[in-house]
Design a protein around this motif. Structure first.
Motif, short mmCIF file in Angstrom:
data_model
loop_
_atom_site.label_atom_id
_atom_site.label_comp_id
_atom_site.label_asym_id
_atom_site.label_seq_id
_atom_site.Cartn_x
_atom_site.Cartn_y
_atom_site.Cartn_z
N ALA A 140 -4.19 11.22 19.19
CA ALA A 140 -5.36 11.20 18.30
C ALA A 140 -4.93 11.51 16.86
CB ALA A 140 -6.40 12.21 18.79
N PRO A 174 -15.66 7.64 15.11
CA PRO A 174 -15.23 7.95 16.48
C PRO A 174 -13.79 8.50 16.55
CG PRO A 174 -16.38 5.85 16.44
CD PRO A 174 -16.22 6.28 15.01
N GLN A 228 -13.97 12.09 15.67
CA GLN A 228 -14.61 12.85 16.75
C GLN A 228 -13.65 13.07 17.92
OE1 GLN A 228 -18.20 10.65 17.60
NE2 GLN A 228 -19.23 11.39 15.78
N GLU A 229 -12.88 12.03 18.26
CA GLU A 229 -11.89 12.16 19.34
C GLU A 229 -10.82 13.18 18.97
OE1 GLU A 229 -10.30 8.31 20.20
OE2 GLU A 229 -12.20 7.55 20.98
N GLN A 258 -12.32 16.66 19.22
CA GLN A 258 -12.48 17.03 20.62
C GLN A 258 -11.13 17.40 21.23
OE1 GLN A 258 -15.39 17.59 22.41
NE2 GLN A 258 -13.89 18.48 23.80
N SER A 259 -10.10 16.67 20.85
CA SER A 259 -8.77 16.98 21.39
C SER A 259 -8.30 18.36 20.91
CB SER A 259 -7.74 15.90 21.02
OG SER A 259 -7.39 15.96 19.65
#
Length: 142
Positions: free
Chosen positions: A32, A86, A89-90, A93-94
Motif C-alpha cells: 500500500a 481508495p 484509505q487502504e 487501514q493497513s
C-alpha cells in the motif's frame, strides 16, 4: 527456573519482530505504501499540502490572519480529498492493522508475564493477586 539476561530477551524480541515483519498485515502495508509513493495524483496532492503548510506558517508568523485562515481552509479541503482516495484509505487501514497486531503482541506479552508471576508465587489468577498478597490477605492462614 532459568534466568534470562536482557540481551537474551532482546534477541528473542528481534526474532519476534522478524516474524511480525513477515506477516500478511505488514506485507499489505508495504504494498500500500509503495502504491501511494508511485501514485502521481497523491504525490502532487502531498506536495500541494506541504506548500500550503509553509504558506500557513508564514501567514501566521506575519500576523496575516485572514490569509492564514484561507490557507488552512484550502489545506483542510485538500486533506479531505486525499483521505477519500481508495488508495489512501487502504494505506491508512493497513497502518491500523499493523498497529493492532503490534498492540496485540505487546498485550499478550504483558498479560502472560503477569500471569506467570501470579502462578509462580502461588497467587490467585482470578483475582489477579500474587501469592504474597493472597497470604497477607487474612485468609486465616497466619
Amino acid at each position: 527456573m532459568a534466568n534470562f539476561t536482557k540481551d537474551e530477551i532482546l534477541a528473542k524480541a528481534a526474532d519476534l519482530a522478524k516474524m511480525i515483519a513477515e506477516t500478511d498485515e505488514v506485507d499489505f502495508f508495504k504494498r500500500a505504501e509503495a502504491q501511494i509513493n508511485e501514485n502521481q495524483k497523491v504525490r502532487e496532492m502531498i506536495a500541494s499540502m506541504k506548500s500550503l503548510q509553509k504558506q500557513a506558517v508564514n501567514f501566521q508568523n506575519y500576523g496575516k490572519e485572514k490569509a492564514y485562515q484561507q490557507t488552512q481552509s484550502k489545506l483542510t479541503a485538500l486533506e479531505e480529498e486525499l483521505d477519500e482516495l481508495p488508495i489512501v484509505q487502504e494505506f491508512k487501514q493497513s497502518q491500523v492493522d499493523v498497529n493492532d497486531l503490534l498492540q496485540m503482541v505487546a498485550s499478550q506479552v504483558s498479560n502472560r508475564v503477569t500471569d506467570i508471576i501470579i502462578e509462580t508465587t502461588e497467587g490467585d489468577l482470578l483475582s489477579g493477586e500474587t501469592g504474597s498478597k493472597v497470604r497477607a490477605g487474612g485468609n486465616g492462614c497466619s
